[in-house]
Design a protein around this motif. Structure first.
Motif, PDB file in Angstrom:
ATOM      1  N   ALA A 157       3.815  -1.485  -8.286  1.00 19.06           N
ATOM      2  CA  ALA A 157       3.859  -0.075  -8.669  1.00 19.06           C
ATOM      3  C   ALA A 157       4.024   0.079 -10.177  1.00 19.06           C
ATOM      4  CB  ALA A 157       5.005   0.619  -7.923  1.00 19.06           C
ATOM      5  N   ALA A 158       4.835  -0.774 -10.769  1.00 16.53           N
ATOM      6  CA  ALA A 158       5.049  -0.698 -12.221  1.00 16.53           C
ATOM      7  C   ALA A 158       3.763  -1.004 -12.984  1.00 16.53           C
ATOM      8  CB  ALA A 158       6.156  -1.670 -12.630  1.00 16.53           C
TER       9      ALA A 158
ATOM     10  N   SER B  30       1.663   6.718  -6.797  1.00 16.08           N
ATOM     11  CA  SER B  30       0.550   7.609  -7.155  1.00 16.08           C
ATOM     12  C   SER B  30       0.923   9.058  -6.901  1.00 16.08           C
ATOM     13  CB  SER B  30      -0.698   7.223  -6.355  1.00 16.08           C
ATOM     14  OG  SER B  30      -1.084   5.902  -6.627  1.00 16.08           O
ATOM     15  N   ASN B  31       1.644   9.311  -5.832  1.00 11.93           N
ATOM     16  CA  ASN B  31       2.094  10.663  -5.531  1.00 11.93           C
ATOM     17  C   ASN B  31       3.001  11.170  -6.656  1.00 11.93           C
ATOM     18  OD1 ASN B  31       1.810  12.413  -2.927  1.00 11.93           O
ATOM     19  ND2 ASN B  31       3.913  12.750  -3.577  1.00 11.93           N
ATOM     20  N   ALA B  32       3.905  10.303  -7.109  1.00 14.66           N
ATOM     21  CA  ALA B  32       4.820  10.680  -8.187  1.00 14.66           C
ATOM     22  C   ALA B  32       4.070  10.911  -9.494  1.00 14.66           C
ATOM     23  CB  ALA B  32       5.873   9.586  -8.367  1.00 14.66           C
ATOM     24  N   MET B  33       3.081  10.068  -9.778  1.00 17.27           N
ATOM     25  CA  MET B  33       2.322  10.230 -11.019  1.00 17.27           C
ATOM     26  C   MET B  33       1.536  11.528 -11.025  1.00 17.27           C
ATOM     27  SD  MET B  33       1.048   6.428 -12.187  1.00 17.27           S
ATOM     28  CE  MET B  33       0.305   5.922 -10.632  1.00 17.27           C
ATOM     29  N   GLN B  34       1.070  11.968  -9.869  1.00  5.81           N
ATOM     30  CA  GLN B  34       0.373  13.251  -9.831  1.00  5.81           C
ATOM     31  C   GLN B  34       1.344  14.373 -10.178  1.00  5.81           C
ATOM     32  OE1 GLN B  34       0.535  16.157  -7.818  1.00  5.81           O
ATOM     33  NE2 GLN B  34      -1.250  17.005  -8.899  1.00  5.81           N
ATOM     34  N   ARG B  35       2.555  14.283  -9.657  1.00  6.77           N
ATOM     35  CA  ARG B  35       3.562  15.308  -9.946  1.00  6.77           C
ATOM     36  C   ARG B  35       3.920  15.325 -11.432  1.00  6.77           C
ATOM     37  NH1 ARG B  35       2.547  18.277  -5.701  1.00  6.77           N
ATOM     38  NH2 ARG B  35       3.422  17.531  -3.719  1.00  6.77           N
ATOM     39  N   GLN B  36       3.724  14.203 -12.100  1.00  5.75           N
ATOM     40  CA  GLN B  36       4.031  14.108 -13.521  1.00  5.75           C
ATOM     41  C   GLN B  36       2.823  14.436 -14.398  1.00  5.75           C
ATOM     42  OE1 GLN B  36       5.369  10.071 -13.536  1.00  5.75           O
ATOM     43  NE2 GLN B  36       7.410  10.570 -12.776  1.00  5.75           N
TER      44      GLN B  36
ATOM     45  N   VAL C  90       0.831  -1.204   0.000  1.00 10.25           N
ATOM     46  CA  VAL C  90       0.000   0.000   0.000  1.00 10.25           C
ATOM     47  C   VAL C  90       0.865   1.253   0.000  1.00 10.25           C
ATOM     48  CG1 VAL C  90      -1.574   1.344   1.432  1.00 10.25           C
ATOM     49  CG2 VAL C  90      -2.052  -1.053   1.001  1.00 10.25           C
ATOM     50  N   ARG C  91       1.942   1.235   0.782  1.00 10.82           N
ATOM     51  CA  ARG C  91       2.835   2.404   0.785  1.00 10.82           C
ATOM     52  C   ARG C  91       3.474   2.597  -0.584  1.00 10.82           C
ATOM     53  NH1 ARG C  91       7.376   3.734   5.312  1.00 10.82           N
ATOM     54  NH2 ARG C  91       5.447   4.123   6.480  1.00 10.82           N
ATOM     55  N   ARG C  92       3.887   1.499  -1.212  1.00  7.90           N
ATOM     56  CA  ARG C  92       4.536   1.621  -2.523  1.00  7.90           C
ATOM     57  C   ARG C  92       3.557   2.176  -3.558  1.00  7.90           C
ATOM     58  NH1 ARG C  92       6.968   2.895  -6.107  1.00  7.90           N
ATOM     59  NH2 ARG C  92       8.660   1.867  -7.243  1.00  7.90           N
ATOM     60  N   ALA C  93       2.311   1.729  -3.517  1.00 10.53           N
ATOM     61  CA  ALA C  93       1.302   2.263  -4.431  1.00 10.53           C
ATOM     62  C   ALA C  93       1.030   3.727  -4.147  1.00 10.53           C
ATOM     63  CB  ALA C  93       0.020   1.452  -4.323  1.00 10.53           C
TER      64      ALA C  93
END
Length: 401
Positions: free
Chosen positions: A352-353, A87-93, A80-83
């Motif tokens: 995550a991938a 998700s946090n990184a994808m929002q930044r992108q 759950v933490r990895r997801a």
């Protein structure tokens, strides 16, 4: 008229009760400290160092948690933490419109979520990605909300997990009504009874909806567990600006029990939630759980926590990491070796991938989808709006813009 003693004793042994309608400065300070520190009443089964703490009251609720079960809880939290981080990184992108991080709150969500039975119902706010995981909700269905492609596509009756609620505290009223229905339909009263759990943050405790839910649930002995994740910050406002007392003590004013649990201790969260749900199943009315934890990241990706809290505070809470204490306990007791931890890390990376690949290749929904599933039956007004909107879009056909 209530006694001042009820609200000027924030913790046992905090000093003599006030004899006037106004507390002494010492009592105010004691109360403020009690809202931001664990305090003597904090229920804990695993210390931050991973040492097991015996509890005569709550150990009976985790007798089935052996090394294998603890490894599964560890896996839950890591994935759950990895997801969450992905998700946090994808929002930044620019792939997600917004993201609501749960970093640091994995134990509170996984522990309480795993305490639920299939027949129970959970009402989340908008941060309960870990609870969703325990209820079998696919992360790909969950993330569509933050991609702005849907409103939550899972079958909430099948999963026993209600759609996310954005309006602060509103889910408490929904959960209370649902639990009252369970009571009216005779689904409580024995070991096979049903129960409801509702999640909200410390900031929501200042909302009228939460107060009303407390009142109605108490009056009707509704089988609902109020699970407050006190992560210390209601966006930029600390808990001590919202309450003079620890939040779990508010339950006394409504006539039902309240308890504070270490929200970074997955074992304690599991045990306390099982106890609370058991109380509700047997018709003993509502229970308030305050999971004392910490939000390690921003409130949402639109927030900058460096503007209102110190880095020293964050560093202090890193030492109480919910995942690391389980890892330490498993490693110290021989419940897991390095090969196990490496395997879980690899699984988390793969998870995550897959999530990233899904989001980057997620098709845009057709524009008419926003008009679907609004009402149970067709609405002439909605249909007229649909025709007008699609006609408006047709006007751009062939346009470069």
């Amino acid at each position: 008229m209530s006694s001042p003693e009820q609200w000027t004793h924030p913790e046992p042994g905090a000093g003599p009760a006030a004899t006037a309608a106004e507390p002494t400065p010492e009592q105010v300070i004691a109360g403020l400290r009690a809202t931001t520190e664990g305090g003597a009443d904090l229920t804990q089964l695993l210390t931050p160092e991973g040492e097991r703490v015996a509890s005569a009251r709550f150990d009976p609720y985790v007798t089935d948690i052996d090394a294998e079960a603890l490894r599964n809880l560890y896996r839950d939290m890591v994935l759950v933490r990895r997801a969450d981080r992905e998700s946090n990184a994808m929002q930044r992108q620019g792939q997600l419109g917004i993201w609501v991080p749960l970093l640091g709150q994995e134990a509170a969500q996984i522990g309480s979520g795993r305490a639920l039975r299939p027949s129970d119902m959970a009402f989340p706010s908008y941060r309960e990605h870990g609870v969703a995981w325990t209820r079998g909700v696919d992360f790909r269905e969950l993330i569509g909300i933050f991609r702005c492609s849907d409103h939550g596509g899972w079958d909430f009756q099948h999963h026993g997990f209600h759609p996310y609620t954005i309006v602060i505290g509103n889910q408490v009223l929904n959960a209370t009504g649902y639990a009252m229905g369970q009571k009216f339909e005779g689904k409580v009263g024995d070991d096979n009874g049903e129960a409801t759990i509702v999640y909200f943050g410390d900031g929501a405790t200042s909302q009228g909806d939460v107060h009303e839910g407390f009142v109605w649930s108490a009056v009707y002995d509704a089988p609902v567990v109020f699970f407050c994740q006190n992560n210390q910050w209601a966006i930029s406002e600390p808990t001590e600006r919202q309450s003079r007392l620890p939040l779990y003590q508010r339950a006394r004013g409504y006539g039902f029990p309240g308890i504070r649990v270490d929200g970074n201790d997955v074992l304690a969260c599991l045990a306390v939630t099982r106890w609370a749900l058991d109380e509700c199943r047997h018709g003993n009315g509502p229970v308030l759980i305050e999971a004392f934890t910490y939000r390690m990241d921003a409130h949402t990706t639109t927030d900058d926590p460096t503007r209102y809290r110190l880095s020293d505070e964050l560093e202090e809470w890193k030492l109480k990491d919910p995942i690391e204490r389980v890892r330490a306990h498993l490693a110290r007791g021989g419940g897991a070796d390095q090969e196990f931890f490496d395997k879980i890390d690899a699984e988390a990376d793969s998870f995550a991938a897959e999530l990233r690949d899904f989001v980057f290749n997620m098709p845009d929904p057709p524009p008419e989808r926003i008009f679907e599933n609004v009402y149970a039956e067709p609405s002439p007004v909605l249909e007229a709006q649909r025709r007008e909107y699609l006609s408006y879009l047709e006007g751009f056909a062939g346009s470069e813009h």
